[in-house]
Design an enzyme around this catalytic site. Sequence first.
Site, PDB file in Angstrom:
ATOM      1  N   GLY A 189       0.812  -1.211   0.000  1.00 44.75           N
ATOM      2  CA  GLY A 189       0.000   0.000   0.000  1.00 44.75           C
ATOM      3  C   GLY A 189       0.841   1.255   0.000  1.00 44.75           C
ATOM      4  O   GLY A 189       0.548   2.217   0.714  1.00 44.75           O
ATOM      5  N   ASN A 232       1.797  -2.232   5.440  1.00 47.70           N
ATOM      6  CA  ASN A 232       1.052  -0.983   5.585  1.00 47.70           C
ATOM      7  C   ASN A 232      -0.362  -1.061   5.025  1.00 47.70           C
ATOM      8  O   ASN A 232      -1.254  -0.344   5.484  1.00 47.70           O
ATOM      9  CB  ASN A 232       1.810   0.142   4.868  1.00 47.70           C
ATOM     10  N   SER A 272      -3.125   0.461  15.084  1.00 44.19           N
ATOM     11  CA  SER A 272      -3.814   1.756  15.113  1.00 44.19           C
ATOM     12  C   SER A 272      -4.188   2.081  16.549  1.00 44.19           C
ATOM     13  O   SER A 272      -4.375   1.175  17.377  1.00 44.19           O
ATOM     14  CB  SER A 272      -5.086   1.693  14.257  1.00 44.19           C
ATOM     15  N   TYR A 279     -12.948  -3.032  12.510  1.00 46.31           N
ATOM     16  CA  TYR A 279     -11.644  -2.498  12.113  1.00 46.31           C
ATOM     17  C   TYR A 279     -10.718  -2.429  13.323  1.00 46.31           C
ATOM     18  O   TYR A 279      -9.559  -2.854  13.256  1.00 46.31           O
ATOM     19  CB  TYR A 279     -11.827  -1.117  11.496  1.00 46.31           C
ATOM     20  N   ALA A 334     -10.864  -4.133  16.043  1.00 48.50           N
ATOM     21  CA  ALA A 334     -10.525  -5.496  16.453  1.00 48.50           C
ATOM     22  C   ALA A 334      -9.450  -6.091  15.560  1.00 48.50           C
ATOM     23  O   ALA A 334      -8.539  -6.781  16.032  1.00 48.50           O
ATOM     24  CB  ALA A 334     -11.777  -6.370  16.426  1.00 48.50           C
ATOM     25  N   LYS A 387      -7.120  -4.470  14.041  1.00 44.17           N
ATOM     26  CA  LYS A 387      -5.851  -3.823  14.368  1.00 44.17           C
ATOM     27  C   LYS A 387      -5.293  -4.310  15.702  1.00 44.17           C
ATOM     28  O   LYS A 387      -4.068  -4.411  15.874  1.00 44.17           O
ATOM     29  CB  LYS A 387      -6.034  -2.306  14.369  1.00 44.17           C
TER      30      LYS A 387
END
Length: 255
Positions: A14, A93, A146, A160, A162, A164
């Site tokens: 990414g 990433n 995050s 999301y 969870a 991370k």
Amino acid sequence: MNTQLNGLIALVTGSNTGIGRAIALLLAANGAKVGVTYLNNKEQGEETVAMIREAGGQAALFQADVSDTEQIDRLVAGVEEALGGTVDILVNNAGHLVRRCPNTEMTEELYDQIMNVNLKSTVFMCKRVLPGMKAKGFGRIVNMSSVAAHNGGGPGSSIYAASKAAIASYSKGLAKEAAADGITVNIVSPGFIGQTAFHATFTTDEARKATVSGLPLKREGTPEDVAGAVLYLVSDLASYLTGETIEINGGMLMR
């Protein structure tokens, strides 16, 4: 001990824009040969590669959906062929919130999509590069968590968050497995980082101003702030760090 990465091959998923681009540029500026990847926007990927080459660095561009294991295999094989060796540095990433969705409306399809683009991609990218790193007795892996992993994220982002949190936990386990082979695995955990598609898509101007006003450093982060932490983790300066998380959030969360 320094931050020079001369001769090392780095793969940054990414990396066509935003945080990934900043990481790719900084690693290349410190001597790494960089595999730049994109999912949909080839033009942005070409811009990243051009920026690296114009600065005197080496880079090659690859398209891949890293939630697909067959495409992961092709990606890593392509990087190895184009850059002349196995991957020394992997920065996972690539990731995505996909869309905000309350749990009462969550579908299995959306759940799978969020977990695959974040956790599955990280797990199977690591799996794919580990044999080459083990053969050399050296490797540096940085996985992207995050601040949402600690606070549950904003509205409609619990899955999301969870994913991370799972990345951070997985990375610690992998760090234990890989340590004997000279491989370190660490985590960077960004907070509010501006100049990214994430906040351009999912954060209103009102929410942005409210968040920044509550930060001790009184500014949003930049992709370069994250890139600096990644460079530290993959350089000789962090050779005795593994299984650790660096929080890059301007004081939003202090641990």
